[in-house]
Design a protein around this motif. Structure first.
Motif, PDB file in Angstrom:
ATOM      1  N   LEU A   1      41.428  34.769  41.971  1.00  0.00           N
ATOM      2  CA  LEU A   1      41.443  35.283  43.336  1.00  0.00           C
ATOM      3  C   LEU A   1      40.978  34.202  44.295  1.00  0.00           C
ATOM      4  O   LEU A   1      39.926  33.596  44.092  1.00  0.00           O
ATOM      5  CB  LEU A   1      40.501  36.488  43.424  1.00  0.00           C
TER       6      LEU A   1
ATOM      7  N   TRP B   1      34.122  44.267  47.802  1.00  0.00           N
ATOM      8  CA  TRP B   1      35.375  43.781  48.356  1.00  0.00           C
ATOM      9  C   TRP B   1      36.471  44.814  48.126  1.00  0.00           C
ATOM     10  O   TRP B   1      37.169  44.794  47.125  1.00  0.00           O
ATOM     11  CB  TRP B   1      35.784  42.465  47.725  1.00  0.00           C
TER      12      TRP B   1
ATOM     13  N   MET C   1      35.339  42.642  41.879  1.00  0.00           N
ATOM     14  CA  MET C   1      35.554  42.844  43.311  1.00  0.00           C
ATOM     15  C   MET C   1      34.767  44.058  43.805  1.00  0.00           C
ATOM     16  O   MET C   1      34.155  44.015  44.875  1.00  0.00           O
ATOM     17  CB  MET C   1      37.047  43.016  43.608  1.00  0.00           C
TER      18      MET C   1
ATOM     19  N   GLU D   1      40.217  38.871  56.491  1.00  0.00           N
ATOM     20  CA  GLU D   1      40.178  38.251  55.166  1.00  0.00           C
ATOM     21  C   GLU D   1      41.488  38.506  54.455  1.00  0.00           C
ATOM     22  O   GLU D   1      42.026  39.615  54.494  1.00  0.00           O
ATOM     23  CB  GLU D   1      39.005  38.774  54.344  1.00  0.00           C
TER      24      GLU D   1
ATOM     25  N   ARG E   1      41.117  43.513  55.815  1.00  0.00           N
ATOM     26  CA  ARG E   1      41.089  42.828  54.516  1.00  0.00           C
ATOM     27  C   ARG E   1      42.349  43.204  53.738  1.00  0.00           C
ATOM     28  O   ARG E   1      42.556  44.370  53.415  1.00  0.00           O
ATOM     29  CB  ARG E   1      39.838  43.207  53.745  1.00  0.00           C
TER      30      ARG E   1
ATOM     31  N   ARG F   1      39.847  33.771  48.189  1.00  0.00           N
ATOM     32  CA  ARG F   1      39.393  34.557  49.336  1.00  0.00           C
ATOM     33  C   ARG F   1      39.425  33.655  50.563  1.00  0.00           C
ATOM     34  O   ARG F   1      38.747  32.626  50.598  1.00  0.00           O
ATOM     35  CB  ARG F   1      37.977  35.064  49.064  1.00  0.00           C
TER      36      ARG F   1
ATOM     37  N   LEU G   1      44.807  42.400  50.407  1.00  0.00           N
ATOM     38  CA  LEU G   1      44.942  41.836  49.061  1.00  0.00           C
ATOM     39  C   LEU G   1      46.425  41.686  48.757  1.00  0.00           C
ATOM     40  O   LEU G   1      47.182  42.654  48.882  1.00  0.00           O
ATOM     41  CB  LEU G   1      44.289  42.761  48.029  1.00  0.00           C
TER      42      LEU G   1
ATOM     43  N   GLN H   1      31.182  43.311  44.340  1.00  0.00           N
ATOM     44  CA  GLN H   1      30.967  42.518  45.550  1.00  0.00           C
ATOM     45  C   GLN H   1      31.154  43.342  46.823  1.00  0.00           C
ATOM     46  O   GLN H   1      30.874  42.856  47.914  1.00  0.00           O
ATOM     47  CB  GLN H   1      31.943  41.331  45.588  1.00  0.00           C
TER      48      GLN H   1
ATOM     49  N   PRO I   1      39.906  46.201  49.716  1.00  0.00           N
ATOM     50  CA  PRO I   1      40.908  45.883  50.743  1.00  0.00           C
ATOM     51  C   PRO I   1      41.327  47.114  51.539  1.00  0.00           C
ATOM     52  O   PRO I   1      41.297  48.239  51.044  1.00  0.00           O
ATOM     53  CB  PRO I   1      42.079  45.333  49.923  1.00  0.00           C
TER      54      PRO I   1
ATOM     55  N   ARG J   1      36.785  30.929  45.539  1.00  0.00           N
ATOM     56  CA  ARG J   1      37.740  31.221  44.473  1.00  0.00           C
ATOM     57  C   ARG J   1      36.968  31.827  43.309  1.00  0.00           C
ATOM     58  O   ARG J   1      35.872  31.382  42.985  1.00  0.00           O
ATOM     59  CB  ARG J   1      38.441  29.954  43.992  1.00  0.00           C
TER      60      ARG J   1
ATOM     61  N   TRP K   1      43.046  38.017  50.645  1.00  0.00           N
ATOM     62  CA  TRP K   1      42.727  37.767  49.244  1.00  0.00           C
ATOM     63  C   TRP K   1      44.034  37.578  48.493  1.00  0.00           C
ATOM     64  O   TRP K   1      44.900  38.460  48.492  1.00  0.00           O
ATOM     65  CB  TRP K   1      41.926  38.911  48.646  1.00  0.00           C
TER      66      TRP K   1
END
Length: 172
Positions: free
Chosen positions: A140, A48, A43, A5, A106, A142, A108, A46, A50, A162, A7
């Motif tokens: 953001l 999320w 984030m 991923e 991941r 993704r 960012l 969620q 990084p 988004r 971001w």
């Protein structure tokens, strides 16, 4: 082929009416100072987090990256400051991303337009999203990217979503 991923976070709203001596030194304005940590809190909610954070050292991007990382529980000292992200072209952005370690699943990137939007379009092709801008301030994108970071290039991405600060819950 591993799925990773990416971001892409555009810096939060900056101040134009400051004593900054250059564009590079422009700080966040009041709205930007509010929105950057809100995006970080969202984030975190969620899940999320990084594995690697790359950021432009321009003041507004630096302030955004530090605020987001504090909310994510990431020491701002772990941010990889990359001068090539300031006024970056797609080729600059790809070069930075291609140097990411393969262990990073991941990543960012905190940076600027028009480079971040151009990168998203290069990776994913045309994106039809509501609003005037694909990536307004503090928004953001993704993306899922296939393959290794070293092989990142056109057509290797797929938009997962988004998030704009205007769409976040008020309690953040």
């Amino acid at each position: 082929m591993p799925i990773r991923e990416l971001w892409l976070l555009r810096h939060a709203k900056s101040a134009w009416d400051t004593d900054a001596t250059s564009d590079f030194e422009r700080p966040l304005n009041r709205r930007g100072e509010r929105d950057a940590p809100r995006m970080g809190r969202w984030m975190r909610r969620q899940g999320w987090i990084p594995d690697r954070v790359l950021a432009s050292p321009a003041r507004r991007a630096r302030q955004t990256a530090e605020a987001v990382c504090r909310e994510l529980g990431i020491d701002p000292g772990a941010i990889c400051w990359e001068l090539r992200l300031y006024e970056a072209s797609v080729s600059d952005l790809l070069a930075v991303l291609r140097s990411c370690p393969e262990t990073a699943r991941r990543v960012l990137v905190v940076g600027h337009n028009p480079g971040l939007e151009a990168l998203a379009l290069t990776l994913c092709g045309p994106l039809a999203l509501p609003g005037k801008k694909l990536l307004p301030t503090a928004a953001l994108l993704r993306l899922a990217v296939s393959g290794d970071w070293a092989d990142l290039g056109p057509g290797k991405g797929r938009l997962l979503g988004r998030v704009r600060t205007r769409d976040l819950p008020e309690d953040l």
